[in-house]
Design an enzyme around this catalytic site. Structure first.
Site, PDB file in Angstrom:
ATOM      1  CB  ALA A 124      -0.913  -0.008   1.226  1.00 47.54           C
ATOM      2  CB  SER A 148       4.737   0.513  -2.449  1.00 50.37           C
ATOM      3  OG  SER A 148       3.988   0.056  -3.569  1.00 50.37           O
ATOM      4  CE  LYS A 151      -0.254  -1.701  -5.330  1.00 50.49           C
ATOM      5  NZ  LYS A 151      -0.355  -0.753  -4.193  1.00 50.49           N
ATOM      6  CB  SER A 152      -0.613   3.257  -9.013  1.00 49.51           C
ATOM      7  OG  SER A 152      -1.426   2.231  -8.496  1.00 49.51           O
ATOM      8  CB  THR A 176     -10.112  -3.914 -11.409  1.00 44.59           C
ATOM      9  OG1 THR A 176      -9.090  -3.576 -10.463  1.00 44.59           O
ATOM     10  CG2 THR A 176      -9.477  -4.356 -12.708  1.00 44.59           C
ATOM     11  CG  HIS A 212      -4.800   6.556  -8.740  1.00 49.20           C
ATOM     12  ND1 HIS A 212      -4.098   5.436  -9.128  1.00 49.20           N
ATOM     13  CD2 HIS A 212      -4.616   6.663  -7.405  1.00 49.20           C
ATOM     14  CE1 HIS A 212      -3.517   4.895  -8.070  1.00 49.20           C
ATOM     15  NE2 HIS A 212      -3.826   5.616  -7.014  1.00 49.20           N
ATOM     16  NE  ARG A 234      -6.151   7.376 -15.406  1.00 51.79           N
ATOM     17  CZ  ARG A 234      -6.967   7.120 -14.396  1.00 51.79           C
ATOM     18  NH1 ARG A 234      -6.486   6.617 -13.267  1.00 51.79           N
ATOM     19  NH2 ARG A 234      -8.259   7.356 -14.490  1.00 51.79           N
ATOM     20  CD  GLU A 278     -15.190   3.602 -13.210  1.00 56.47           C
ATOM     21  OE1 GLU A 278     -16.320   3.158 -12.916  1.00 56.47           O
ATOM     22  OE2 GLU A 278     -14.741   4.669 -12.775  1.00 56.47           O
ATOM     23  CG  ASP A 333      -3.899   0.546 -10.500  1.00 58.11           C
ATOM     24  OD1 ASP A 333      -3.860  -0.287  -9.586  1.00 58.11           O
ATOM     25  OD2 ASP A 333      -3.465   1.710 -10.391  1.00 58.11           O
TER      26      ASP A 333
END
Length: 404
Positions: free
Chosen positions: A235, A237, A239-240, A258, A275, A279, A287, A305
């Site tokens: 969480a 971290s 990563k996204s 998702t 997020h 982008r 979605e 993601d």
């Protein structure tokens, strides 16, 4: 054309004077970078920076033959002293073309930020595009005014600071598969060394040391982005963000969320908003948890993601949270859904970057259903990693390569 990069850093240089950050601390020797300045065939100087004469001498070039000095962006601080014998430095108005006595032709390209980009065509017909720091071409559309008849042989741009600039060039055809993309205006936001190489490679670009001389039009292979990449992490971290960086240089990306929506959950809405704002505007969001059909279709790259939320939905659908259902049909049905996803990933011809949580290293869940989710996510991550050419583990914002 022969191009010598007298400097490849931001206007402040790297290390920045007086900056105590870790990146600046290790930017010494060959990793140090002066402000970006380019010498084209010894005749055209793009951006006059302090120490340009000395930088040219170190690279084995004299500036005595320079016939044109062009500036790309406003220079703050004291004016740079013009070395004796050089013509006055100028900025060409947007859209204006300039013929240099050396046989080079220069066209000023408008930017979406303060500054001017330059398209330089050599006597041999080779073409390069140089963009100022923090800027991307403005108003360049396929078939529109200023659109090149063929891709540039070389592009030098702020690849890491403005990756969408490269995406825009690719979308219009100004940059193609054979275009040599060199990252310039490099700052301390990206640590030098392997991290810099990795981020450049993800954008289909390369970085070179100050003083490097390159030939425009000479092909240099850059590692292709793997077709399937799995980015793991805990969480918060990073990563996204790491996954998004992998595709930032693509002109079009489908972001597969998702997570869905959670009515009445303002914290979740805020996270989704962050997020989305991060982008590029050219990305399209879908979605859904129906991943297999998307993987089977052709089209632009997919950023999924994340797989942990996909698994949550899959376990909801088969009733896997209930111990009795799990012991009966739930386990088998979940395995079938996971096998379908992994098979679709194996067969896909799209570029895919998938994000997933790494949850098996923390506290053991107190409930049977929680332990079940942990175990199944571990199995799913292992199966997806086996089908992926590239696997990263992000810890504290640092990407560790597990499979390459």
């Amino acid at each position: 054309m022969e191009l010598t990069l007298l400097g490849t850093g931001t206007p402040e240089g790297l290390p920045r004077p007086g900056c105590p950050c870790a990146a600046c601390a290790v930017s010494v020797g060959t990793r140090a970078r002066a402000a970006t300045s380019l010498l084209v065939d010894g005749a055209v100087l793009l951006d006059l920076t302090p120490g340009a004469v000395l930088a040219g001498a170190r690279a084995g070039h004299s500036l005595a033959g320079v016939r044109q000095v062009l500036l790309t962006h406003p220079h703050e601080g004291p004016s740079v002293e013009l070395p004796p014998g050089l013509p006055a430095a100028v900025r060409v108005p947007d859209g204006r073309e300039l013929a240099v006595i050396s046989g080079h032709r220069v066209r000023a390209v408008p930017m979406d930020a303060p500054g001017t980009g330059y398209e330089v065509t050599g006597p041999d017909g080779s073409r390069l595009l140089y963009l100022p720091p923090g800027a991307a071409p403005a108003g360049q559309e396929r078939g529109g005014l200023g659109f090149p008849q063929r891709p540039y042989d070389m592009v030098l741009a702020d690849v890491l600071g403005r990756p969408e600039a490269l995406a825009r060039l690719r979308a219009t055809g100004a940059a193609g598969p054979t275009t040599d993309v060199i990252a310039v205006h490099l700052d301390h936001d990206t640590p030098p060394g392997r991290e810099l190489e990795r981020r450049c490679a993800a954008a289909g670009a390369r970085a070179v040391p100050d003083g490097t001389t390159v030939t425009v039009g000479e092909y240099h292979a850059v590692p292709d982005l793997p077709r399937r990449t799995l980015v793991l992490g805990g969480a918060r971290s990073g990563k996204s963000l790491e996954a998004e960086r992998r595709l930032a240089g693509f002109p079009e990306v489908v972001y597969v969320a998702t997570s869905g929506t959670r009515e009445g959950d303002p914290e979740w809405a805020a996270r989704i908003g962050l997020h989305r704002d991060r982008r590029p505007g050219s990305w399209r969001t879908v979605e859904t948890c129906e991943l297999a059909p998307l993987l089977a279709e052709g089209g632009p790259p997919l950023l999924i993601d994340c797989l942990a939320l996909w698994l949550t939905d899959a376990m909801d659908r088969v009733g896997a949270w209930d111990d009795a259902v799990w012991a009966g049909r739930g386990r088998k049905e979940l395995q079938e859904r996971m096998a379908e996803l992994v098979g679709a990933l194996r067969a896909t011809r799209r570029t895919v970057v998938a994000v997933s949580n790494e949850v098996g290293s923390g506290i053991v869940p107190a409930t049977a259903s929680g332990r079940r989710f942990r175990d199944e996510l571990g199995r799913l991550n292992a199966a997806v990693a086996a089908e992926s050419e590239h696997v990263l583990l992000v810890v504290a914002g640092q990407a560790l390569v597990l499979k390459d």
